[in-house]
Design an enzyme around this catalytic site. Structure first.
Site, PDB file in Angstrom:
ATOM      1  CG  ASN A  52      -3.296  -8.777   3.557  1.00 52.20           C
ATOM      2  OD1 ASN A  52      -4.332  -8.123   3.717  1.00 52.20           O
ATOM      3  ND2 ASN A  52      -2.087  -8.212   3.554  1.00 52.20           N
ATOM      4  CB  SER A 110     -11.564  -4.130  -1.849  1.00 49.87           C
ATOM      5  OG  SER A 110     -11.748  -2.721  -1.935  1.00 49.87           O
ATOM      6  CE1 TYR A 149      -7.066  -3.449  -4.931  1.00 46.71           C
ATOM      7  CE2 TYR A 149      -9.136  -2.261  -4.640  1.00 46.71           C
ATOM      8  CZ  TYR A 149      -8.064  -2.947  -4.109  1.00 46.71           C
ATOM      9  OH  TYR A 149      -7.984  -3.158  -2.750  1.00 46.71           O
ATOM     10  CB  ALA A 166     -12.448  -6.625 -12.591  1.00 47.48           C
ATOM     11  CB  SER A 167      -8.709  -8.170  -9.140  1.00 47.21           C
ATOM     12  OG  SER A 167      -8.507  -7.065  -8.276  1.00 47.21           O
ATOM     13  CE  LYS A 168      -8.283  -6.571  -3.423  1.00 42.07           C
ATOM     14  NZ  LYS A 168      -7.534  -7.500  -2.558  1.00 42.07           N
ATOM     15  CB  ILE A 223      -7.476   0.349   6.009  1.00 41.11           C
ATOM     16  CG1 ILE A 223      -8.822  -0.390   5.876  1.00 41.11           C
ATOM     17  CG2 ILE A 223      -6.739  -0.068   7.289  1.00 41.11           C
ATOM     18  CD1 ILE A 223      -9.820  -0.106   6.983  1.00 41.11           C
TER      19      ILE A 223
END
Length: 243
Positions: free
Chosen positions: A76, A127, A140, A142-144, A173
């Site tokens: 997480n 995500s 972000y 690309a990483s997800k 969230i």
């Protein structure tokens, strides 16, 4: 009997938000829960600096020594820094890819012998930005997207050993990070109204709503579910914008 009785779980990034909610629900379900992050003392907390590539193996080693097994791994921990491709430094790019993608890979690799022994489950926090992108989030997103791909790859390779791997793809969230961002704006109340309107159910999500899905995926109730990315976003990505 509770659904996680006898199970040992590790949750990274559990000092607040979705990680904390997930750790609490696992514990309520009977699991022995370890958490790993820079700070926090909830459950059996392992101080962890994930900027160090040696940390994942050390954390898994700690769990093995303390509990002798691992049944559930929840990846997480994550981070996001804003900027277009032109504005994003190599340092910012590397930091986000490292924490959001490389650290889950290293944790999964270190944990795999234990997870094979227990026929365990992995749940990664992806995500909706692994499916689409908000502005100014190239690293972000690309990483997800990479984490979603890693999820499927692990499911394909390790299913024969009884190990399942899935991911959740949350939308907006109400985490402390998002709340701090909203409060930094000129009119937080107006922003909350506007962000609610982009969701068909007309509100943003609570950490517990994501945690309940994570816990289901980690449980034996999802024993035939693997290699899947579950969107939990209040319908945001299903709703087309007005012309």
């Amino acid at each position: 009997m509770k659904r996680f009785d006898g199970k040992v779980a590790l949750v990274t990034g559990a000092s607040s938000g979705m990680g904390a909610a997930t750790a609490d629900l696992l514990a309520e379900g009977g699991a022995r829960v370890f958490t790993a992050q820079r700070g926090g003392t909830a459950h059996e907390s392992i101080p962890a600096d994930f900027s160090d590539r040696a940390t994942p193996a050390r954390v898994i080693g700690h769990v093995e020594q303390a509990a002798g097994r691992l049944d559930i791994l929840i990846n997480n921990a994550g981070m996001m820094r804003e900027g277009t491709v032109e504005e994003t430094s190599e340092e910012d790019w590397d930091a986000q890819l490292h924490l959001n993608l490389t650290i889950p890979f290293l944790l999964i690799r270190a944990a795999m012998p234990l997870l094979k022994a227990s026929k365990g489950a992995i749940v990664n926090t992806g995500s909706i930005e692994g499916l689409g992108n908000n502005p100014r989030h190239p690293a972000y997103g690309a990483s997800k997207a990479g984490l979603h791909g890693l999820t499927r790859a692990v499911a394909v390779d390790e299913g024969q050993h009884g190990v399942r791997c899935n991911a959740v793809a949350p939308g907006w969230i109400d985490t402390p990070l998002n709340e701090a961002y909203i409060e930094s704006l000129g009119d937080p109340a107006q922003f909350r109204r506007e962000v609610g309107r982009i969701h068909p159910i007309r509100r943003t999500g609570a950490p517990e709503e994501v945690a309940r899905l994570i816990c289901w995926l980690a449980s034996d109730e999802a024993s035939f579910v693997t290699g899947q990315i579950y969107t939990v976003d209040g319908g945001r990505t299903a709703q087309l914008s007005l012309p």
